[in-house]
Design an enzyme around this catalytic site. Structure first.
Site, mmCIF file in Angstrom:
data_model
loop_
_atom_site.group_PDB
_atom_site.id
_atom_site.type_symbol
_atom_site.label_atom_id
_atom_site.label_comp_id
_atom_site.label_asym_id
_atom_site.label_seq_id
_atom_site.Cartn_x
_atom_site.Cartn_y
_atom_site.Cartn_z
ATOM 1 C CG ASP A 1 31.878 4.628 -6.765
ATOM 2 O OD1 ASP A 1 32.345 4.285 -7.865
ATOM 3 O OD2 ASP A 1 32.108 5.738 -6.243
ATOM 4 C CG HIS B 1 47.243 -3.242 -12.863
ATOM 5 N ND1 HIS B 1 46.679 -2.185 -12.198
ATOM 6 C CD2 HIS B 1 47.732 -2.748 -14.033
ATOM 7 C CE1 HIS B 1 46.828 -1.093 -12.923
ATOM 8 N NE2 HIS B 1 47.467 -1.399 -14.045
ATOM 9 C CG HIS C 1 36.630 0.277 -12.415
ATOM 10 N ND1 HIS C 1 37.808 0.847 -12.851
ATOM 11 C CD2 HIS C 1 35.699 1.264 -12.446
ATOM 12 C CE1 HIS C 1 37.606 2.124 -13.134
ATOM 13 N NE2 HIS C 1 36.323 2.405 -12.906
ATOM 14 C CG HIS D 1 31.101 2.211 -12.605
ATOM 15 N ND1 HIS D 1 31.255 3.164 -11.633
ATOM 16 C CD2 HIS D 1 32.181 2.332 -13.415
ATOM 17 C CE1 HIS D 1 32.375 3.839 -11.842
ATOM 18 N NE2 HIS D 1 32.959 3.357 -12.927
HETATM 19 P P1 AMP Z 1 35.984 5.522 -13.146
HETATM 20 O O1 AMP Z 1 35.661 6.991 -13.175
HETATM 21 O O2 AMP Z 1 35.158 4.697 -14.087
HETATM 22 O O3 AMP Z 1 37.472 5.287 -13.298
HETATM 23 O O4 AMP Z 1 35.544 5.019 -11.718
HETATM 24 C C1 AMP Z 1 36.346 5.067 -10.591
HETATM 25 C C2 AMP Z 1 35.398 5.027 -9.429
HETATM 26 O O5 AMP Z 1 36.142 4.707 -8.272
HETATM 27 C C3 AMP Z 1 34.685 6.356 -9.132
HETATM 28 O O6 AMP Z 1 33.273 6.160 -9.260
HETATM 29 C C4 AMP Z 1 35.101 6.689 -7.699
HETATM 30 O O7 AMP Z 1 34.072 7.270 -6.946
HETATM 31 C C5 AMP Z 1 35.518 5.329 -7.167
HETATM 32 N N1 AMP Z 1 36.486 5.336 -6.082
HETATM 33 C C6 AMP Z 1 37.632 6.041 -5.989
HETATM 34 N N2 AMP Z 1 38.286 5.739 -4.854
HETATM 35 C C7 AMP Z 1 37.545 4.800 -4.211
HETATM 36 C C8 AMP Z 1 37.693 4.068 -2.992
HETATM 37 N N3 AMP Z 1 38.745 4.240 -2.169
HETATM 38 N N4 AMP Z 1 36.727 3.192 -2.656
HETATM 39 C C9 AMP Z 1 35.651 3.013 -3.442
HETATM 40 N N5 AMP Z 1 35.465 3.661 -4.619
HETATM 41 C C10 AMP Z 1 36.397 4.541 -5.000
HETATM 42 ZN ZN ZN Z 2 45.732 -2.050 -10.371
#
Ligand code: AMP
Ligand code: ZN
Length: 120
Positions: free
Chosen positions: A40, A56, A108, A110
Site C-alpha cells: 500500500d 475488474h 481489494h 488489505h
Molecule cells: P480503500 O480505501 O479500501 O479503497 O483502499 C485503497 C488503498 O489503495 C488505500 O489504502 C491507498 O493508500 C492505496 N493506494 C492508492 N493508490 C495506490 C498506489 N498507486 N499503489 C499502492 N497503493 C495505493
Molecule cells: Zn479495475
C-alpha cells in the site's frame, strides 16, 4: 449496450486496472494466475499489503457474486503473504462502499499488521 460501454469506461479509469496493465508501475510482492499483490502506498502499519483480482469487480460483494473462485484465490494469496510477512497476527479487510471508506472501486483485500515476522 450502454451498460457494456459504461463498464469499459470504469475499467479504463480504474487505478488498479492500470496497475494490472502496468500503465502504473508498482513493486509487486506476489502474482498468481488471477491475482496481484503490492505494498500500500500509504501504509497504516508496518505490514500493509493490497491483494487484488486482475479482473475488474467494483468491490468484494460483486467479486463474491460473480467470481467466487477468484475471491478464494485472493484470500489464498492474502493469507500466504500474511504467513510470509507477519507473525500470524493480522487484519484482513475489504472496505466495501464509500461510507465504509472504500476509495478505489476495484475489489481489494488489505493485509494490515504491526506484528512482523522475525527475520523479514
Ligand atoms: P480503500 O480505501 O479500501 O479503497 O483502499 C485503497 C488503498 O489503495 C488505500 O489504502 C491507498 O493508500 C492505496 N493506494 C492508492 N493508490 C495506490 C498506489 N498507486 N499503489 C499502492 N497503493 C495505493
Ligand atoms: Zn479495475
Amino acid at each position: 449496450m450502454a451498460k457494456t460501454r459504461l463498464m469499459s469506461m470504469n475499467e479504463a479509469n480504474c487505478l488498479f486496472c492500470k496497475i494490472v496493465s502496468r500503465d502504473i508501475t508498482t513493486e509487486f510482492v506476489a502474482e498468481t494466475a488471477n491475482t496481484l499483490a503490492f505494498w500500500d502506498i500509504a501504509p497504516l502499519a508496518k505490514v500493509h499489503l493490497l491483494i487484488i483480482p486482475k479482473q475488474h469487480h467494483r468491490d468484494v460483494a460483486e467479486l463474491a457474486k460473480n467470481a467466487p473462485a477468484i475471491l478464494s484465490e485472493v484470500l489464498k494469496t492474502a493469507t500466504d503473504l500474511a504467513d510470509t510477512f507477519t507473525s500470524g497476527s493480522f487484519k484482513l479487510q475489504f472496505n466495501t462502499g464509500a461510507d465504509a471508506g472504500q476509495t478505489v472501486f476495484h475489489a481489494h483485500a488489505h493485509i494490515i499488521s504491526d506484528s512482523v515476522k522475525d527475520g523479514s
